[in-house]
Write a protein that holds these residues in place. Structure first.
Motif, PDB file in Angstrom:
ATOM      1  N   TRP A 204       0.892  -1.334  -0.037  1.00  0.00           N
ATOM      2  CA  TRP A 204       0.025  -0.062   0.094  1.00  0.00           C
ATOM      3  C   TRP A 204       0.970   1.281   0.049  1.00  0.00           C
ATOM      4  N   ILE A 205       1.790   1.301   0.778  1.00  0.00           N
ATOM      5  CA  ILE A 205       2.840   2.202   0.859  1.00  0.00           C
ATOM      6  C   ILE A 205       3.658   2.627  -0.355  1.00  0.00           C
ATOM      7  N   TRP A 206       3.914   1.440  -0.983  1.00  0.00           N
ATOM      8  CA  TRP A 206       4.578   1.635  -2.567  1.00  0.00           C
ATOM      9  C   TRP A 206       3.711   1.964  -3.326  1.00  0.00           C
TER      10      TRP A 206
END
Length: 231
Positions: A204-206
């Motif tokens: 999700w961060i990526w």
């Protein structure tokens, strides 16, 4: 009435995630009819994917690594990529890098939605089960679509030599991530299976980073600035 509630709960996560990604297009939103076309196409490719998977399974068996990186990650992402390339790569509406994310996510979430409906209909499903599926398989398909679409969008606007490499990345990266996801979540070793939580958080961060970078490369962002200066 119960069936309607189950179907609604199965469909809602895919539609919600696609709406979110569509609204993240900050500069030039894609035609709704084209996004819906790709979403419906993602639904339709479930059948040929299942046929291919069954054929490979009958021929080669179903070893855990083969299942994760071949039957699931490999077949599903290759078919999605193939359809995406032939429908949208040379389309006139594909006019900025972020479009790749919208279109790839449309196909991925169409596929995930049908997969979710089939699971809800054929297996006893509670609200908690469907919520877990929204957080894991459905969002997983969205994230694989984001990765595919990000490099697809870069390839579209790159020189030909670089475009080939980026197209290869747009296929191989989702295959690898999807395969790793399935290998983790189907592991009989609890320590490995629990690794799905940090893995999804990392994705999700990526994915959010990729969304920001794709928007930053939009040619309409520069046009907007120039018009702002003239005003």
């Amino acid at each position: 009435m119960l069936l309607f509630s189950i179907l609604t709960a199965a469909i809602a996560p895919g539609v919600a995630l696609l709406t979110y990604l569509y609204l993240k297009d900050r500069y030039d939103s894609e035609p709704i009819h084209l996004v819906l076309k790709l979403f419906l196409t993602g639904m339709l490719i479930v059948v040929p994917i299942m046929v291919i998977q069954r054929g490979i399974e009958l021929f080669l068996g179903s070893h855990p690594l083969l299942f994760s990186f071949g039957l699931s990650g490999g077949v599903e992402e290759v078919v999605k990529w193939f359809v995406l390339y032939h429908i949208i790569y040379n389309h006139t509406e594909f006019d900025e890098p972020y479009d790749g994310i919208v279109y790839a996510a449309s196909i991925s979430l169409g596929f995930a939605t049908i997969e979710n409906i089939l699971y809800a209909v054929y297996f006893p499903s509670t609200f908690t089960t469907l919520m877990l599926r929204a957080l894991l398989p459905v969002s997983g398909h969205a994230l694989f679509g984001i990765m595919m679409g990000y490099y697809f969008g870069k390839a579209k606007f790159a020189p030909r030599r670089s475009a080939r490499r980026l197209l290869a990345v747009s296929l191989l990266l989702p295959v690898g991530l999807h395969g790793l996801y399935d290998w983790i979540i189907t592991s009989e070793i609890s320590e490995i299976a629990w690794g799905i939580v940090p893995f999804m958080a990392f994705l999700w961060i990526w994915g959010l980073v990729k969304i920001g970078r794709a928007n930053a490369r939009s040619p309409f962002r520069i046009v907007g600035r120039e018009e702002g200066v003239k005003l």
